[in-house]
Design an enzyme around this catalytic site. Structure first.
Site, short mmCIF file in Angstrom:
data_model
loop_
_atom_site.label_atom_id
_atom_site.label_comp_id
_atom_site.label_asym_id
_atom_site.label_seq_id
_atom_site.Cartn_x
_atom_site.Cartn_y
_atom_site.Cartn_z
CD1 TRP A 46 36.78 41.60 45.23
CD2 TRP A 46 37.53 43.53 44.35
NE1 TRP A 46 36.85 41.45 43.87
CE2 TRP A 46 37.30 42.59 43.30
CE3 TRP A 46 37.99 44.80 44.02
CZ2 TRP A 46 37.53 42.91 41.96
CZ3 TRP A 46 38.22 45.12 42.69
CH2 TRP A 46 37.99 44.17 41.67
CG ASN A 47 33.69 46.77 43.21
OD1 ASN A 47 33.05 46.49 44.21
ND2 ASN A 47 33.12 47.04 42.04
CE LYS A 68 31.63 37.02 52.83
NZ LYS A 68 32.95 37.72 52.46
N PRO A 69 32.27 41.43 54.80
CG PRO A 69 34.12 42.51 55.75
CD PRO A 69 32.89 41.72 56.10
CB ALA A 70 35.40 41.34 49.57
N GLY A 74 27.77 41.63 44.35
CA GLY A 74 28.92 40.85 43.89
C GLY A 74 28.63 40.23 42.54
CB SER A 75 30.34 37.53 40.72
OG SER A 75 30.22 36.49 41.67
CD GLU A 103 21.93 46.74 43.64
OE1 GLU A 103 20.97 47.37 44.07
OE2 GLU A 103 22.34 46.85 42.47
CG LEU A 104 23.45 39.82 41.12
CD1 LEU A 104 22.65 38.66 40.55
CD2 LEU A 104 24.29 39.38 42.29
CB CYS A 145 28.95 46.76 39.12
SG CYS A 145 28.28 48.23 39.92
CD GLU A 197 31.15 42.65 35.70
OE1 GLU A 197 31.21 41.60 36.35
OE2 GLU A 197 30.50 43.63 36.07
N1 LIG Z 1 25.58 45.58 40.98
C1 LIG Z 1 26.39 46.18 41.82
O1 LIG Z 1 26.01 47.17 42.51
C2 LIG Z 1 27.80 45.66 42.00
C3 LIG Z 1 28.67 46.42 42.78
C4 LIG Z 1 29.99 45.93 42.94
C5 LIG Z 1 30.39 44.73 42.35
N2 LIG Z 1 29.51 44.04 41.61
C6 LIG Z 1 29.92 42.81 40.93
O2 LIG Z 1 30.78 42.02 41.81
C7 LIG Z 1 31.76 41.37 41.04
C8 LIG Z 1 33.14 41.69 41.56
O3 LIG Z 1 33.16 41.63 42.97
P1 LIG Z 1 33.73 40.33 43.67
O4 LIG Z 1 34.85 39.74 42.89
O5 LIG Z 1 33.97 40.66 45.10
O6 LIG Z 1 32.48 39.37 43.57
P2 LIG Z 1 32.31 37.97 44.30
O7 LIG Z 1 30.95 37.53 43.96
O8 LIG Z 1 33.43 37.04 44.05
O9 LIG Z 1 32.39 38.31 45.88
C9 LIG Z 1 31.44 39.18 46.44
C10 LIG Z 1 31.26 38.81 47.91
O10 LIG Z 1 30.73 37.50 47.97
C11 LIG Z 1 31.50 36.70 48.85
N3 LIG Z 1 31.39 35.32 48.46
C12 LIG Z 1 32.08 34.65 47.50
N4 LIG Z 1 31.68 33.36 47.46
C13 LIG Z 1 30.72 33.21 48.41
C14 LIG Z 1 29.92 32.12 48.86
N5 LIG Z 1 30.02 30.90 48.33
N6 LIG Z 1 29.03 32.34 49.88
C15 LIG Z 1 28.92 33.56 50.44
N7 LIG Z 1 29.64 34.65 50.05
C16 LIG Z 1 30.53 34.46 49.04
C17 LIG Z 1 32.88 37.28 48.76
O11 LIG Z 1 33.64 36.92 49.91
C18 LIG Z 1 32.57 38.77 48.71
O12 LIG Z 1 32.33 39.24 50.02
C19 LIG Z 1 31.59 41.85 39.62
O13 LIG Z 1 30.81 40.95 38.88
C20 LIG Z 1 30.81 43.16 39.77
O14 LIG Z 1 30.05 43.47 38.64
C21 LIG Z 1 28.21 44.47 41.40
O1 LIG Z 2 30.85 48.67 41.34
C1 LIG Z 2 29.77 48.93 41.77
C2 LIG Z 2 29.40 50.24 42.36
O2 LIG Z 2 28.02 50.20 42.64
C3 LIG Z 2 29.78 51.34 41.43
S1 LIG Z 2 29.21 52.90 41.88
O3 LIG Z 2 30.30 53.54 42.65
O4 LIG Z 2 27.99 52.74 42.71
O5 LIG Z 2 28.93 53.61 40.62
#
Ligand SMILES: NC(=O)c1ccc[n+]([C@@H]2O[C@H](COP(=O)([O-])OP(=O)(O)OC[C@H]3O[C@@H](n4cnc5c(N)ncnc54)[C@H](O)[C@@H]3O)[C@@H](O)[C@H]2O)c1
Ligand SMILES: O=C[C@H](O)CS(=O)(=O)O
Length: 488
Positions: A157-158, A181-183, A234-235, A256-257, A290, A387
């Site tokens: 979502w961020n 699938k978006p957040a 995501g996470s 990308e975590l 992230c 984090e």
């Molecule tokens: N490395 C990167 O480029 C990057 C970029 C953005 C965010 N992040 C990380 O993402 C986290 C924050 O984003 P968030 O809260 O949306 O993360 P999240 O992992 O909770 O959700 C990310 C996505 O996964 C989906 N999801 C959640 N549970 C699922 C499941 N059981 N099966 C399938 N999909 C599922 C969510 O609906 C969402 O679309 C932070 O840890 C951040 O560091 C990493």
């Molecule tokens: O939060 C994750 C994004 O990848 C940050 S950035 O906009 O790519 O720096």
């Protein structure tokens, strides 16, 4: 090129996009503005059945999409880029309404997401193979790169526009088709991107957007044998789960975590530049990024000066509704995010840290939080080990280079790191020693479509952006031509 602009209401989706059709669904869920609590829109609550239909549509569309000349895929991607740029203002307002970031940051995200489409419109035409000199005279060795096939994409979502564009662009450029699938907090930016892709002439079934229950949709994405690759941002916890779910069908996976970025200020740093870098890295998107600085290490000789200047800069941040042009920090995404930030601050204070700025939920209430600076943070505190994903700058002291490298690398995460120094020899030593996928040197802003964005250790694998970014969507095929000496 004449461009008919869609209005805000025409781009504000209430339906999902599957096989070129806008699907209403039976049940719906609301998208909430985190700044006001108001309902922005409602989107379908879809599940495994619709996801299966989307995967089948992507598989069918892939036959003709990968057969298109690369230059035609390039032209369509370029057209999509032009439409995204032309709709920047509307897309930015939709993004701020569903995610909360200040409008100026939202405009920046639209440009950032579009830059991936522009970049990969060009990369599409440069997927080269090899002819390898064979040790036998009657053989020729040939290497081709071919699209992986149907790609499932799950995004956070961020950065709801850029994180999806960063996946769709290379996938389509390579000749793949996508089910995304978006957040659930921020589906509208994804659906608006799909609408503009449709307008650009990208054929039905090439891009499919499914909104709904993550577990159900993710379960179909990770088990359906037609899906050949999963790309997830995501996470780390969810990433690990998805990797396991993909194992049974041996899918290609990109992750990308989460991060825990160290931000290091050496005694010889330009302190004002380091403060600017810390503000850019820590407080962009209210710290919900992230790659943002999560641990700020300051060498003993400049600790007081840096702490004082950073606290003064933080005090100048303007908290409020991102639609207000004067606002420089919006709300956090939800109550869970506020609770995590509060827990990190409370734990640090309980263990002896002190406040240099902020420290509490903002007087505006809701999901607004005071931008915060903590002094006297130690590695034992939660805020240094996890984090935070919020507007809190924790300051830690260090003695020397060896000390801070050891502290910085004492993390399971390995996404980004930053350091400020005037010593060029130290630049090479420290950049090579830090265990992360990306390093910012004398800057807090490192992201670009032109670079291989990604992490190591438990921050994931795979790279997004740059020419490296195509590899995640291509299979390497070798074929051997034999019996070439004979004039039959
Ligand atoms: N490395 C990167 O480029 C990057 C970029 C953005 C965010 N992040 C990380 O993402 C986290 C924050 O984003 P968030 O809260 O949306 O993360 P999240 O992992 O909770 O959700 C990310 C996505 O996964 C989906 N999801 C959640 N549970 C699922 C499941 N059981 N099966 C399938 N999909 C599922 C969510 O609906 C969402 O679309 C932070 O840890 C951040 O560091 C990493
Ligand atoms: O939060 C994750 C994004 O990848 C940050 S950035 O906009 O790519 O720096």
């Amino acid at each position: 090129m004449s461009t008919t602009l869609l209005t805000h209401d025409e781009l504000l989706a209430t339906r999902c996009y599957i096989d070129g059709q806008w699907i209403a669904g039976i049940q719906h869920f609301d998208v909430i503005n985190p700044a006001t609590g108001a309902v922005v829109s409602s989107v379908p609550l879809l599940g495994a059945t619709e996801t299966r239909l989307a995967i089948a549509a992507a598989h069918k569309a892939g036959v003709s999409w990968k057969a298109l000349p690369a230059k035609e895929r390039s032209r369509l991607l370029r057209r999509w880029f032009d439409l995204v740029v032309a709709h920047t203002e509307v897309l930015a307002k939709i993004l701020t309404a569903e995610m909360g970031k200040p409008l100026a940051e939202a405009r920046g995200e639209i440009a950032y997401g579009a830059s991936y489409i522009e970049w990969f419109a060009e990369e599409a035409k440069r997927v080269y193979g090899d002819v390898i000199p064979a040790p036998q005279t009657d053989k020729r060795f040939v290497v081709l790169k071919q699209p992986v096939g149907v790609v499932a994409a799950i995004t956070p979502w961020n950065f709801p526009n850029a994180m999806l564009a960063r996946k769709l662009a290379p996938a389509l450029a390579a000749g793949c088709t996508v089910v995304a699938k978006p957040a659930e907090q921020t589906p509208l930016s994804a659906l608006a991107l799909a609408r503009l892709a449709e307008l650009a002439g990208i054929p039905r079934g090439v891009i499919n957007i499914v909104t709904g229950d993550p577990k159900t949709i993710g379960g179909e994405m990770t088990s359906n044998p037609l899906v050949r690759k999963l790309t997830f941002t995501g996470s780390t916890g969810i990433g690990k789960l998805l990797i396991k779910q993909c194992a049974d069908t041996v899918k290609r996976v990109s992750m990308e975590l989460g991060g825990n970025a160290p931000f290091i200020v050496f005694d010889d740093a330009n302190i004002d530049a380091a403060v600017r870098g810390a503000m850019d890295s820590k407080f962009r998107n209210a710290g919900q990024t992230c790659v943002c600085a999560n641990r700020i290490y300051v060498q003993d000789g400049v600790y007081e000066a840096f702490a004082e200047k950073l606290a003064a800069a933080v005090a100048r941040l303007q908290v409020g509704n991102g639609m207000d042009p004067a606002v420089t920090q919006g709300p956090l995404i939800d109550a869970k995010a506020v609770a995590k930030v509060q827990s990190h601050i409370s734990d640090a204070l309980a263990q002896g840290a002190t406040l240099a700025a902020g420290g509490a939920p903002h007087a505006l209430g809701g999901f607004f939080f005071e931008p915060t600076v903590l002094r006297g943070v130690t590695p034992a505190m939660l805020i240094a080990r996890e984090e935070t994903f919020g507007p809190v700058a924790p300051l830690l002291r260090f003695r020397d280079e060896a000390d801070v490298i050891a502290q910085a690398n004492a993390s399971e995460a390995g996404l980004a790191a930053y350091f400020f120094t005037a010593d060029t020899a130290r630049v090479w030593r420290v950049a090579e020693a830090l265990e992360t996928g990306m390093v910012g040197i004398n800057t807090g802003l490192i992201s670009s479509e032109a670079v291989p964005f990604g992490g190591i250790k438990q921050s994931g694998y795979g790279r997004e952006g740059s020419h490296y970014g195509m590899d995640d969507y291509l299979d390497v095929k070798y074929f051997c031509l034999g019996d070439l000496d004979q004039d039959h």
